[in-house]
Design a protein around this motif. Structure first.
Motif, PDB file in Angstrom:
ATOM      1  N   ILE A   1      31.266 -25.247   6.749  1.00  0.00           N
ATOM      2  CA  ILE A   1      30.530 -26.449   7.141  1.00  0.00           C
ATOM      3  C   ILE A   1      29.046 -26.215   6.869  1.00  0.00           C
ATOM      4  CG2 ILE A   1      29.814 -27.930   9.069  1.00  0.00           C
ATOM      5  CD1 ILE A   1      32.438 -27.230  10.455  1.00  0.00           C
ATOM      6  N   ALA A   2      28.402 -27.173   6.208  1.00  0.00           N
ATOM      7  CA  ALA A   2      26.949 -27.123   6.017  1.00  0.00           C
ATOM      8  C   ALA A   2      26.295 -28.107   6.978  1.00  0.00           C
ATOM      9  CB  ALA A   2      26.585 -27.465   4.574  1.00  0.00           C
ATOM     10  N   LEU A   3      25.288 -27.669   7.692  1.00  0.00           N
ATOM     11  CA  LEU A   3      24.601 -28.546   8.639  1.00  0.00           C
ATOM     12  C   LEU A   3      23.793 -29.625   7.927  1.00  0.00           C
ATOM     13  CD1 LEU A   3      23.238 -26.003  11.298  1.00  0.00           C
ATOM     14  CD2 LEU A   3      25.406 -27.249  11.316  1.00  0.00           C
ATOM     15  N   MET A   4      23.215 -29.266   6.779  1.00  0.00           N
ATOM     16  CA  MET A   4      22.293 -30.164   6.084  1.00  0.00           C
ATOM     17  C   MET A   4      22.942 -30.702   4.815  1.00  0.00           C
ATOM     18  SD  MET A   4      18.902 -27.778   6.464  1.00  0.00           S
ATOM     19  CE  MET A   4      18.645 -26.844   7.978  1.00  0.00           C
ATOM     20  N   GLY A   5      23.129 -32.003   4.769  1.00  0.00           N
ATOM     21  CA  GLY A   5      23.781 -32.627   3.634  1.00  0.00           C
ATOM     22  C   GLY A   5      22.806 -33.060   2.562  1.00  0.00           C
ATOM     23  N   SER A   6      23.278 -33.922   1.687  1.00  0.00           N
ATOM     24  CA  SER A   6      22.477 -34.424   0.579  1.00  0.00           C
ATOM     25  C   SER A   6      21.246 -35.169   1.088  1.00  0.00           C
ATOM     26  CB  SER A   6      23.331 -35.364  -0.272  1.00  0.00           C
ATOM     27  OG  SER A   6      22.581 -35.951  -1.296  1.00  0.00           O
ATOM     28  N   GLY A   7      20.101 -34.913   0.455  1.00  0.00           N
ATOM     29  CA  GLY A   7      18.869 -35.620   0.790  1.00  0.00           C
ATOM     30  C   GLY A   7      18.161 -35.145   2.038  1.00  0.00           C
ATOM     31  N   ILE A   8      18.650 -34.071   2.654  1.00  0.00           N
ATOM     32  CA  ILE A   8      18.053 -33.565   3.889  1.00  0.00           C
ATOM     33  C   ILE A   8      16.985 -32.518   3.572  1.00  0.00           C
ATOM     34  CG2 ILE A   8      18.495 -32.348   6.052  1.00  0.00           C
ATOM     35  CD1 ILE A   8      19.652 -35.163   5.958  1.00  0.00           C
ATOM     36  N   ASP A   9      15.844 -32.638   4.214  1.00  0.00           N
ATOM     37  CA  ASP A   9      14.749 -31.699   4.038  1.00  0.00           C
ATOM     38  C   ASP A   9      14.864 -30.597   5.103  1.00  0.00           C
ATOM     39  OD1 ASP A   9      12.380 -30.308   3.899  1.00  0.00           O
ATOM     40  OD2 ASP A   9      11.090 -32.066   3.838  1.00  0.00           O
ATOM     41  N   PRO A  10      15.190 -29.356   4.710  1.00  0.00           N
ATOM     42  CA  PRO A  10      15.377 -28.286   5.705  1.00  0.00           C
ATOM     43  C   PRO A  10      14.099 -27.898   6.436  1.00  0.00           C
ATOM     44  CG  PRO A  10      15.482 -27.399   3.478  1.00  0.00           C
ATOM     45  CD  PRO A  10      15.476 -28.895   3.340  1.00  0.00           C
ATOM     46  N   HIS A  11      12.945 -28.129   5.820  1.00  0.00           N
ATOM     47  CA  HIS A  11      11.677 -27.796   6.468  1.00  0.00           C
ATOM     48  C   HIS A  11      11.484 -28.603   7.756  1.00  0.00           C
ATOM     49  CE1 HIS A  11      10.326 -25.590   2.904  1.00  0.00           C
ATOM     50  NE2 HIS A  11      10.668 -26.624   2.166  1.00  0.00           N
TER      51      HIS A  11
ATOM     52  N   PHE B   1       7.865 -35.962 -11.626  1.00  0.00           N
ATOM     53  CA  PHE B   1       9.220 -36.055 -11.083  1.00  0.00           C
ATOM     54  C   PHE B   1       9.194 -36.225  -9.564  1.00  0.00           C
ATOM     55  CE2 PHE B   1       9.166 -33.715 -14.986  1.00  0.00           C
ATOM     56  CZ  PHE B   1      10.264 -34.177 -15.694  1.00  0.00           C
ATOM     57  N   VAL B   2      10.150 -36.993  -9.064  1.00  0.00           N
ATOM     58  CA  VAL B   2      10.333 -37.115  -7.617  1.00  0.00           C
ATOM     59  C   VAL B   2      11.495 -36.228  -7.207  1.00  0.00           C
ATOM     60  CG1 VAL B   2       9.361 -39.434  -7.468  1.00  0.00           C
ATOM     61  CG2 VAL B   2      11.805 -39.159  -7.909  1.00  0.00           C
ATOM     62  N   GLU B   3      11.634 -36.026  -5.897  1.00  0.00           N
ATOM     63  CA  GLU B   3      12.674 -35.147  -5.379  1.00  0.00           C
ATOM     64  C   GLU B   3      13.608 -35.919  -4.450  1.00  0.00           C
ATOM     65  OE1 GLU B   3      10.929 -31.473  -3.815  1.00  0.00           O
ATOM     66  OE2 GLU B   3       9.114 -31.997  -4.929  1.00  0.00           O
ATOM     67  N   SER B   4      14.843 -35.519  -4.455  1.00  0.00           N
ATOM     68  CA  SER B   4      15.859 -36.238  -3.675  1.00  0.00           C
ATOM     69  C   SER B   4      15.638 -36.133  -2.180  1.00  0.00           C
ATOM     70  CB  SER B   4      17.252 -35.703  -4.024  1.00  0.00           C
ATOM     71  OG  SER B   4      17.365 -34.333  -3.661  1.00  0.00           O
ATOM     72  N   SER B   5      14.958 -35.071  -1.730  1.00  0.00           N
ATOM     73  CA  SER B   5      14.775 -34.864  -0.290  1.00  0.00           C
ATOM     74  C   SER B   5      13.348 -35.151   0.183  1.00  0.00           C
ATOM     75  CB  SER B   5      15.154 -33.419   0.080  1.00  0.00           C
ATOM     76  OG  SER B   5      14.429 -32.488  -0.697  1.00  0.00           O
ATOM     77  N   VAL B   6      12.517 -35.720  -0.698  1.00  0.00           N
ATOM     78  CA  VAL B   6      11.122 -36.019  -0.359  1.00  0.00           C
ATOM     79  C   VAL B   6      10.810 -37.463  -0.759  1.00  0.00           C
ATOM     80  CG1 VAL B   6       8.704 -35.371  -0.707  1.00  0.00           C
ATOM     81  CG2 VAL B   6      10.484 -33.603  -0.762  1.00  0.00           C
ATOM     82  N   SER B   7      10.094 -38.178   0.085  1.00  0.00           N
ATOM     83  CA  SER B   7       9.740 -39.572  -0.213  1.00  0.00           C
ATOM     84  C   SER B   7       8.962 -39.661  -1.531  1.00  0.00           C
ATOM     85  CB  SER B   7       8.887 -40.152   0.913  1.00  0.00           C
ATOM     86  OG  SER B   7       8.369 -41.419   0.546  1.00  0.00           O
ATOM     87  N   PRO B   8       9.287 -40.651  -2.389  1.00  0.00           N
ATOM     88  CA  PRO B   8       8.618 -40.787  -3.686  1.00  0.00           C
ATOM     89  C   PRO B   8       7.268 -41.498  -3.620  1.00  0.00           C
ATOM     90  CG  PRO B   8      10.276 -42.496  -3.467  1.00  0.00           C
ATOM     91  CD  PRO B   8      10.381 -41.636  -2.225  1.00  0.00           C
ATOM     92  N   LYS B   9       6.879 -42.022  -2.466  1.00  0.00           N
ATOM     93  CA  LYS B   9       5.690 -42.875  -2.374  1.00  0.00           C
ATOM     94  C   LYS B   9       4.415 -42.175  -2.847  1.00  0.00           C
ATOM     95  CE  LYS B   9       7.394 -45.923   1.271  1.00  0.00           C
ATOM     96  NZ  LYS B   9       7.195 -46.427   2.653  1.00  0.00           N
ATOM     97  N   ALA B  10       4.230 -40.928  -2.446  1.00  0.00           N
ATOM     98  CA  ALA B  10       3.006 -40.217  -2.822  1.00  0.00           C
ATOM     99  C   ALA B  10       2.916 -40.038  -4.335  1.00  0.00           C
ATOM    100  CB  ALA B  10       2.953 -38.860  -2.129  1.00  0.00           C
ATOM    101  N   MET B  11       4.041 -39.695  -4.967  1.00  0.00           N
ATOM    102  CA  MET B  11       4.023 -39.508  -6.420  1.00  0.00           C
ATOM    103  C   MET B  11       3.779 -40.833  -7.134  1.00  0.00           C
ATOM    104  SD  MET B  11       4.157 -36.353  -6.930  1.00  0.00           S
ATOM    105  CE  MET B  11       4.326 -36.352  -8.707  1.00  0.00           C
ATOM    106  N   GLU B  12       4.266 -41.902  -6.563  1.00  0.00           N
ATOM    107  CA  GLU B  12       4.005 -43.226  -7.147  1.00  0.00           C
ATOM    108  C   GLU B  12       2.512 -43.551  -7.094  1.00  0.00           C
ATOM    109  OE1 GLU B  12       6.589 -45.609  -4.815  1.00  0.00           O
ATOM    110  OE2 GLU B  12       8.411 -45.021  -5.899  1.00  0.00           O
ATOM    111  N   SER B  13       1.838 -43.102  -6.028  1.00  0.00           N
ATOM    112  CA  SER B  13       0.386 -43.300  -5.913  1.00  0.00           C
ATOM    113  C   SER B  13      -0.353 -42.506  -6.992  1.00  0.00           C
ATOM    114  CB  SER B  13      -0.103 -42.858  -4.532  1.00  0.00           C
ATOM    115  OG  SER B  13       0.467 -43.646  -3.514  1.00  0.00           O
TER     116      SER B  13
END
Length: 311
Positions: A59-69, A250-262
């Motif tokens: 079992i993995a606690l953190m699934g797709s798109g989850i930021d472990p930090h 590039f954007v990342e699946s586990s980080v919001s893309p808004k900053a990179m769009e800026s």
């Protein structure tokens, strides 16, 4: 007399059932003969599945798109950790909010950091975060990640020596696949012109990747997504794109893309057109059941996306 015989038979069956139940709840905690393994990230879970095969339940606690930090432990997670025979986590403070919990669990059950076999000389420093602060994103150097496979294999053997040969064979087969993956990345990088081998992402997760495969890496945030960033960081990265004539970020699946769009919008104001090269998987893999839901599939997706955007 017949009643006494029947009653004796019933008592024997009851005693046998109790023995079987107790055996099933031995100190190893196995369910249906399998070791219960709980991991933090999907990348670690993938190793455990590959090496453990039919002898483990993972079992993995953190699934797709989850930021472990930034991950916060739930009550359900605590139950999964309590029920585990083995807990695997990344270490190097990737799971920043869970460090104290792992230190306590180590005193009660087999709790192992898959980064534990790495020599500090192999690790990249997380500058400004303390003497013992290292970049935790070791899975992006495939050869370094191979050491995590060895850690998982050795832990499984220690816990379940009866299946030692199976674990050794599975680990060897998986390591061979990882060797092929490492070679594939090196070959793909050669398709990108040298001056275009620059990877710009939301946070600095790809340092080991850049060092291993000859790519310059820079991120808007530091190695940890808990780090703050502001308008100055955005403008600095924007200027970097313009000065180096970088054509894709590039954007990342586990980080919001808004900053990179800026950042992209800022570069356009300065008459430099920057495209979005695609989404990379950084701190989490793709959805389970997809190619990107495995470590090898995730890494291949990343390198293919990078090459298609930069060559």
């Amino acid at each position: 007399m017949r009643r006494l015989v029947n009653r004796g038979l019933q008592m024997l069956l009851l005693a046998t059932s109790i023995i079987l139940i107790v055996a099933g709840c031995s100190s190893e905690g196995k369910v249906d003969g399998k070791l219960n393994i709980t991991t933090t990230t999907g990348m670690i879970a993938d190793i455990a599945k590959e090496v453990g095969g039919p002898y483990v339940h993972v079992i993995a606690l953190m699934g797709s798109g989850i930021d472990p930090h930034l991950y916060q432990v739930s009550q359900g997670d605590i139950r999964k950790l309590d029920n585990a025979d083995i807990i695997f986590y990344n270490g190097l403070h990737l799971e920043g909010k869970m460090v104290n919990m792992f230190e306590k669990l180590e005193k009660k059950k087999t709790t192992v950091a898959v980064s534990s076999a790495l020599d500090p000389s192999q690790l990249m420093k997380d500058e400004g975060q303390g003497e013992d602060a290292y970049d935790p994103h070791i899975w992006f150097d495939v050869k370094m990640w191979m050491s995590a496979v060895e850690v998982v294999k050795n832990t499984l053997i220690e816990k379940d020596n009866l299946n030692k040969l199976y674990y050794e064979q599975q680990a060897a087969a998986y390591l061979e696949k990882l060797t092929d993956l490492d070679h594939y990345i090196h070959q793909q990088v050669k398709l990108i012109p040298e001056q275009q081998r620059i990877l710009v992402t939301a946070h600095d997760a790809f340092g080991y990747f850049g060092r291993a495969y000859g790519i310059t890496v820079t991120g808007l945030q530091g190695m940890n997504t808990m780090a703050e960033f502001g308008s100055r960081d955005i403008s600095t990265l924007r200027d970097f794109l313009v000065e180096n004539q970088i054509k894709a970020v590039f954007v990342e699946s586990s980080v919001s893309p808004k900053a990179m769009e800026s950042v992209i919008d800022g570069a356009r104001i300065l008459k430099h057109d920057v495209s979005l090269g695609g989404e990379l998987f950084s701190d989490a893999m793709g959805e389970e059941g997809t190619p990107e839901g495995t470590y090898i599939g995730m890494v291949k997706h990343n390198i293919d996306t990078l090459v298609n955007a930069l060559r």
